[in-house]
Structure formats: C-alpha cells, structure tokens
Design a protein around this motif. Structure first.
Motif, PDB file in Angstrom:
ATOM      1  N   SER A 184       0.831  -1.203   0.000  1.00 16.59           N
ATOM      2  CA  SER A 184       0.000   0.000   0.000  1.00 16.59           C
ATOM      3  C   SER A 184       0.864   1.252   0.000  1.00 16.59           C
ATOM      4  O   SER A 184       0.573   2.228  -0.713  1.00 16.59           O
ATOM      5  N   GLN A 197       2.394   1.876  -3.471  1.00 20.51           N
ATOM      6  CA  GLN A 197       1.411   2.403  -4.420  1.00 20.51           C
ATOM      7  C   GLN A 197       1.087   3.866  -4.137  1.00 20.51           C
ATOM      8  O   GLN A 197       1.090   4.709  -5.039  1.00 20.51           O
ATOM      9  N   ASP A 240       1.976   7.246  -6.416  1.00 21.70           N
ATOM     10  CA  ASP A 240       0.888   8.093  -6.889  1.00 21.70           C
ATOM     11  C   ASP A 240       0.968   9.511  -6.307  1.00 21.70           C
ATOM     12  O   ASP A 240       0.307  10.422  -6.810  1.00 21.70           O
ATOM     13  N   ASP A 252     -11.039   6.386  -1.590  1.00 22.97           N
ATOM     14  CA  ASP A 252     -10.260   5.155  -1.770  1.00 22.97           C
ATOM     15  C   ASP A 252     -10.223   4.805  -3.255  1.00 22.97           C
ATOM     16  O   ASP A 252     -11.068   4.057  -3.746  1.00 22.97           O
ATOM     17  N   TYR A 278      -8.352   2.921  -4.799  1.00 20.98           N
ATOM     18  CA  TYR A 278      -7.786   1.604  -5.080  1.00 20.98           C
ATOM     19  C   TYR A 278      -8.763   0.450  -4.830  1.00 20.98           C
ATOM     20  O   TYR A 278      -8.474  -0.685  -5.178  1.00 20.98           O
ATOM     21  N   TRP A 290      -9.506  -0.642  -1.809  1.00 20.65           N
ATOM     22  CA  TRP A 290      -8.938  -1.417  -0.684  1.00 20.65           C
ATOM     23  C   TRP A 290      -9.908  -1.530   0.479  1.00 20.65           C
ATOM     24  O   TRP A 290      -9.870  -2.486   1.224  1.00 20.65           O
TER      25      TRP A 290
END
Length: 351
Positions: A260, A263, A267, A343, A345, A347
């Motif tokens: 996490s 990533q 980003d 969020d 992503y 997740w």
C-alpha cells in the motif's frame, strides 16, 4: 456460507469492562471467536462461540512440529458507525500462501470472509471509535491432529479472535543492524507468517534491547551486507527524496501495508525504488547527511519511524524533518482505512 455458521452467543457481554480510552494493544479481547476445524479431509461446520481457552491433546502436533500460521488485520468504524476492513482478501490469500508452505489445508475464501464478517457483526460494539484505535483481528491456523510422528498433521483449526486495541508503538524507535543472526534463509519460510519465524526473532531482539535498542534490523542470512526487515515489519529507507525498500523473496514477507505504501508513494509523486539496500549504502548516506528517514511498516503499527540505528559500536541519528514521508504516508493510509479520504484503489471493504 454465513447461514451455515453455528452461533453460540455469550450469556453476558464483557463490553462494560473495556476502557476504550486506555486500550493496550492486543491484550483485551472481544466476547466471541470464530472457529472452524479441518478433519477427515474437509472443513467442518464453522462456529462462533465465546472467547475461551482451547483444549488440545498433549500430542497435538502444533506443540511438537510447529505447524502454525497467522495473519494480522484491523477493522475500523467511522463517524457514521460504518465498519470497514482494509484489503481483507489479501490477508486471506497470504494466509493460504503460508498454509501451502507449511502443509496446512488452504481455507476457502467464503469460509474465511463470511466467518470474519459475521464475527464482526456480532462483536460490533467492541470496534473502537477513538482516534488511533481499531479492532485488531488475529486469524490463525494450527495443527490440532495428534501423534509424535514427525509428519504433517491430519487435523487443523482455524480461529479468528479480535481485540480492541490502541496504538502498537508510541513514538520513534532505535534499532540495531544485525551482524550475526538471521531472520530467515533462502528456501525457508521467511515469506510465510509462520509462528516459528517470530519465536526465532526473540533472542537476537532481546540482545539488542539489552544494548539499549528497541528492535533489530535484519540483514541477509549469507553475508549480512543487505538490510531486509525491521523487527516484525518491512523496512523503508529514504535517501534524499527517494524511498527505497527491499524486494520480496523467500526471506521477506509480502507485507500488505508495504504494498500500500509503495502504491500511494508512487501516486503522490515520490520516487520509489524496490531493490536491495546495502548496509554500507545506509552508513554512507548517514555520514553524508543524505539519509533522511527510515521506518518500519506493518499492520499493527502501520508506520513506525526510526529515530536512529546502531552498527558496529557506532550510533547514527536520523534528522528531525518538518514533513517526513513517514507521517504523510501514514496519514494517507489511515485516512483510507478509516473512511476519511477517497479510496481510489478499492482497498476499503465495508461490512
């Protein structure tokens, strides 16, 4: 699958005895636990029952051959009482990856997820709402089959327990770079969350504590030239404005928090390198002033900043920064976990 879970509720909850304003980590437990047995070649009907001691035969193979694996997860509750998990399917997949390595039967995803969700539904009141607190979740599987013969067991248990918990670490830690002992070796079980991995860490860690450090930075088993993990966590090193972490391997856990961070950092425009990090590179960076941060990353602490480290009888202090990557990344992750931020992503999983 949840309709097939046998529910045995406690007669009286212990919720009134929990001081949510002063929660330790992982030592106050919720009312119930989930349990599912594997025997005769198949998983049996799961049950949610009172949190209580487990009765096992003295010859149960967990005691003799260490077939035991676990996971660490958290549940959160937002201001509207929504309950959320963070990347739970990744935990289920990693549990099964560990199970395969230790010859433990893999748990079907529906048994794991349905059992977890039902358990959290029943013990919803134990999920803290205080800032920095969460419901820590401990799924674990172990050999319950009997016998002294050195072979895989024929029966196993999956149990999920929960514990309303405060912060894991308070403040920054100092660490000692290990030069003799190794956490794991090539071809071994370092990538698995096997109980024995952690038991083997205790002795070298205790030696470091006796020298005045909080934890150990593990190095590779062969040459001790490369740093690999920080205590029971993955490790990140910031040199100038580049964030570096070791690649996963037989020796290094594929951390969910680690993935996490990588990533989110990418980003956010942070330069991230996943590569081997030599001790000599870290020392040189510390001496030149280009070593800006080091921190551990894992479910329990999320991110634990390192204030300084020791190596070959020399201590190195890390600088105090106004806006460290560690603080920024921790806030970004915890804001996703607690529904305070978007969020992008996928997740966050709502119950």
């Amino acid at each position: 699958m949840s309709s097939n879970i046998e529910i045995q509720r406690v007669e009286k909850s212990k919720i009134d005895s929990v001081d949510f304003d002063n929660l330790p980590f992982g030592s106050v437990f919720s009312d119930h636990m989930f349990e599912c047995d594997y025997k005769n070649g198949e998983w049996q009907t799961p049950v949610i029952k009172a949190y209580a001691p487990i009765t096992l035969d003295p010859s149960a193979k967990i005691f003799h051959y260490g077939q035991s694996i676990f996971e660490g997860m958290k549940a959160y509750k937002d201001a509207d009482d929504n309950v959320m998990l963070f990347r739970p399917l990744d935990n289920c997949k990693r549990l099964n990856k560990s199970a395969e390595r230790l010859v433990i039967p893999q748990i079907p995803e529906d048994i794991f997820m349905d059992g977890l969700k039902k358990l959290l539904e029943i013990d919803n009141a134990f999920i803290p709402t205080n800032e920095g607190s969460s419901l820590y979740i401990r799924p674990f599987m172990f050999a319950s089959g009997n016998g002294f013969h050195a072979s895989p067991a024929d029966a196993f248990k999956l149990i999920i327990c929960t514990a309303p918990s405060g912060a894991y670490f308070a403040g920054k830690v100092t660490v000692l770079i290990e030069e003799k002992y190794a956490r794991a070796a090539n071809g071994g079980v370092g990538f698995a969350k096997a109980g024995g991995n952690y038991a083997a860490q205790f002795y070298p860690t205790q030696l470091a504590i006796e020298k005045g450090y909080n934890q150990v930075i593990w190095t590779d088993d062969n040459t001790h030239e490369y740093i690999e993990e920080a205590g029971a966590m993955n490790i990140f090193v910031r040199i100038n404005d580049t964030l570096i972490t070791s690649p996963t391997s037989d020796r290094i856990l594929d951390g969910i928090t680690r993935k996490s961070i990588i990533q989110i950092a990418k980003d956010s425009g942070i330069d991230v390198e996943v590569r081997k990090i030599s001790v000599s590179e870290v020392i040189a960076a510390a001496q030149s002033g280009s070593l800006k941060e080091m921190f551990g990353a894992g479910t329990a602490a999320v991110i634990s900043p390192i204030a300084g480290f020791g190596y070959q009888n020399t201590d190195y202090d890390l600088p105090e920064l106004e806006n460290p990557f560690a603080a920024r990344l921790k806030k970004q992750i915890t804001d996703i976990q607690t529904n305070k931020a978007e969020d992008p992503y996928g997740w966050r999983v709502f119950l």
